[in-house]
Scaffold this motif. Structure first.
Motif, PDB file in Angstrom:
ATOM      1  N   GLU A 124       0.840  -1.194   0.000  1.00  0.00           N
ATOM      2  CA  GLU A 124       0.000   0.000   0.000  1.00  0.00           C
ATOM      3  C   GLU A 124       0.873   1.241   0.000  1.00  0.00           C
ATOM      4  O   GLU A 124       1.916   1.286   0.656  1.00  0.00           O
ATOM      5  CB  GLU A 124      -0.922   0.020   1.222  1.00  0.00           C
ATOM      6  N   ASP A 125       0.433   2.256  -0.730  1.00  0.00           N
ATOM      7  CA  ASP A 125       1.135   3.538  -0.761  1.00  0.00           C
ATOM      8  C   ASP A 125       0.829   4.273   0.539  1.00  0.00           C
ATOM      9  O   ASP A 125      -0.339   4.497   0.864  1.00  0.00           O
ATOM     10  CB  ASP A 125       0.653   4.359  -1.966  1.00  0.00           C
ATOM     11  N   ALA A 168       1.641  10.670   0.164  1.00  0.00           N
ATOM     12  CA  ALA A 168       2.733  11.605  -0.092  1.00  0.00           C
ATOM     13  C   ALA A 168       3.231  12.301   1.173  1.00  0.00           C
ATOM     14  O   ALA A 168       4.420  12.587   1.312  1.00  0.00           O
ATOM     15  CB  ALA A 168       2.294  12.640  -1.122  1.00  0.00           C
ATOM     16  N   SER A 176       5.407   9.569   2.904  1.00  0.00           N
ATOM     17  CA  SER A 176       6.525   9.074   2.099  1.00  0.00           C
ATOM     18  C   SER A 176       7.461  10.181   1.632  1.00  0.00           C
ATOM     19  O   SER A 176       8.613   9.912   1.278  1.00  0.00           O
ATOM     20  CB  SER A 176       6.002   8.331   0.872  1.00  0.00           C
ATOM     21  N   TYR A 206      11.781   5.857   1.626  1.00  0.00           N
ATOM     22  CA  TYR A 206      10.741   5.654   0.623  1.00  0.00           C
ATOM     23  C   TYR A 206      11.265   6.078  -0.749  1.00  0.00           C
ATOM     24  O   TYR A 206      12.009   7.054  -0.875  1.00  0.00           O
ATOM     25  CB  TYR A 206       9.496   6.475   0.962  1.00  0.00           C
ATOM     26  N   LYS A 257      10.360   5.635  -5.371  1.00  0.00           N
ATOM     27  CA  LYS A 257       9.445   5.226  -6.421  1.00  0.00           C
ATOM     28  C   LYS A 257      10.157   5.365  -7.759  1.00  0.00           C
ATOM     29  O   LYS A 257      10.879   6.337  -7.992  1.00  0.00           O
ATOM     30  CB  LYS A 257       8.185   6.085  -6.391  1.00  0.00           C
ATOM     31  N   ASP A 265       5.551   1.465  -8.470  1.00  0.00           N
ATOM     32  CA  ASP A 265       5.251   1.013  -7.110  1.00  0.00           C
ATOM     33  C   ASP A 265       6.069   1.802  -6.108  1.00  0.00           C
ATOM     34  O   ASP A 265       7.209   2.193  -6.376  1.00  0.00           O
ATOM     35  CB  ASP A 265       5.590  -0.475  -6.970  1.00  0.00           C
ATOM     36  N   THR A 266       5.478   2.020  -4.936  1.00  0.00           N
ATOM     37  CA  THR A 266       6.233   2.621  -3.848  1.00  0.00           C
ATOM     38  C   THR A 266       7.055   1.524  -3.183  1.00  0.00           C
ATOM     39  O   THR A 266       6.535   0.452  -2.848  1.00  0.00           O
ATOM     40  CB  THR A 266       5.307   3.274  -2.813  1.00  0.00           C
TER      41      THR A 266
END
Length: 444
Positions: free
Chosen positions: A235-236, A239, A242, A274, A276, A282-283
């Protein structure tokens, strides 16, 4: 001897010989074997794990994919299958469920492993605990075998650890440009490869007389292209958490001219960061040390050598400290003690081999960073705590001076200055220990 006695003796010896042969011959009928060496590896289309872990892997062309469609680490899958196909044993330790718990091969304790060819089940085992000598207990139906040179650990992994963690497929040799854009502190620059060497695309991003370290730039590029995730997140986290809404960006251009971008965000739990790939990837999390290696400003790519010393060209080395001096000279290709103000113990014997290793270490001395203006004011280099002067085969000299000690976040440090520029540097304290150790460094 009577004839009847002779006949009886001959019959007895014949029966005895037959019994010996029968005992020596390995009986085949009735023996349980566990063997998969005859299976055709190329025919295997799926590997499934259940119980302790629940993982489904399917062959996809030349590679493997997980149930969620993500690419699996094909090498890890192939190694696991190879381990199963090497199983060959007749060491049956039990055929009763009463001892399943002891061997940890129950449905609750064990890890079930299956191989398929389409819908056909080729192998169905339950892996138990490890045993002595690098073996493990393996159950097929009601039979439990002890399998030598087999480890269940390579199968007992969550789905995420089977995933291909390498983020880019491009080859390092195909990369010709890297762009770095950092937010804090702000730094934007590009590296380009010219004649096989990395350099700044625009040299004005660094001060005049800046000593660029091509090896440091090359290391940054290699870290980026060969980067692997620590974990793919299901799951992200968003913002805000992360930090990927306003990320640092490191990108490279591959052979096909396509731009591959990595976004670096905030610190995550477990010494991770974190990240991407691109804006829609994907994160993931990266190891903290990987992110640190990529977050290099332009001035971080500085050559931190204190002097350019070629061990093959060195002819003499003079060490001076407030307590005295010591000089080494090379004679007939071997280092010798020329003179010293330090009193030699009666049993002292100079070791040229130790001197040679010490000289090699000296030629590799580097600073850790440039000192700040505030730090430079208290560097103590006007009266060095140690000074090394090297004379080369062409008569030229180079020197390294050490000043006051400094304690910072990286531990005990020392101020240093070389002859390559007028900068004041901060170096590891062991440099001072090496230059002030005296005769003890070279004692045989």
């Amino acid at each position: 001897m009577k004839r009847s006695t002779l006949v009886a003796t001959i019959i007895f010896l014949g029966l005895l010989a037959a019994a010996v042969v029968a005992l020596q011959k390995k009986p085949e009928r009735g023996i349980s074997r566990l063997s998969f060496t005859a299976l055709d590896k190329s025919a295997i289309t799926a590997l499934e794990l259940s119980g302790k872990q629940n993982v489904k892997l399917k062959r996809d062309g030349a590679g493997w994919v997980l149930e969620n469609g993500r690419q699996a680490d094909a090498a890890a899958v192939e190694r696991a299958i190879d381990a199963l196909l090497k199983i060959h044993t007749s060491d049956l330790v039990g055929s009763s469920s009463e001892r399943f718990t002891e061997y940890e091969v129950t449905e609750e304790q064990g890890l079930r492993v299956r191989l398929f060819k389409g819908q056909e089940r080729l192998l169905d085992l339950t892996l138990g605990k490890s045993a002595q000598g690098g073996s493990a207990y393996v159950r097929r139906g009601d039979e439990v075998f002890q399998v030598a040179q087999f480890s269940p650990a390579q199968f007992n992994r969550p789905a995420g650890s089977w995933q291909m963690l390498k983020l880019f497929n491009e080859q390092l040799s195909d990369v010709a440009r890297v762009e770095v854009s950092l937010q804090r502190p702000p730094s934007s620059y590009a590296l380009v490869k010219r004649d096989g060497k990395w350099s700044f695309d625009d040299p004005s991003v660094v001060p005049a007389n800046f000593r660029f370290d091509e090896a440091a730039a090359s290391s940054l590029v290699s870290t980026l292209v060969n980067l692997s995730a620590k974990e793919f997140l299901s799951e992200d986290p968003g913002a805000e958490k992360s930090g990927l809404g306003d990320p640092d960006v490191v990108a490279f251009t591959g052979k096909d001219g396509a731009r591959h971008e990595l976004r670096l965000g905030a610190t995550a739990e477990g010494q991770a960061v974190y990240a991407k790939v691109g804006s829609g990837g994907d994160t993931v999390t990266l190891h903290e040390y990987s992110a640190k290696a990529l977050r290099k400003g332009a001035t971080d790519l500085r050559d931190l050598s204190l002097a350019k010393l070629d061990a093959n060209r060195l002819m003499s080395l003079q060490l001076k400290t407030p307590k005295g001096s010591l000089t080494l000279e090379k004679k007939d290709g071997q280092w010798a003690l020329a003179n010293t103000t330090e009193k030699r113990p009666a049993d002292y014997e100079f070791d040229p081999a130790k001197a040679d290793r010490w000289v090699t270490a000296v030629t590799l001395m580097r600073a850790s960073r440039v000192a700040t203006k505030e730090e430079s004011a208290k560097a103590g280099l006007a009266k060095p705590s140690a000074q090394l002067t090297a004379t080369l085969d062409d008569g030229s000299t180079a020197s390294i001076s050490l000043g006051a000690d400094l304690r910072g976040e990286s531990g005990e440090m020392v101020f240093a200055r070389g002859t390559l520029d007028n900068e004041t540097y901060v170096a590891a304290k062991w440099l001072k220990d090496e230059l002030t150790g005296g005769l003890a460094h070279f004692k045989k």
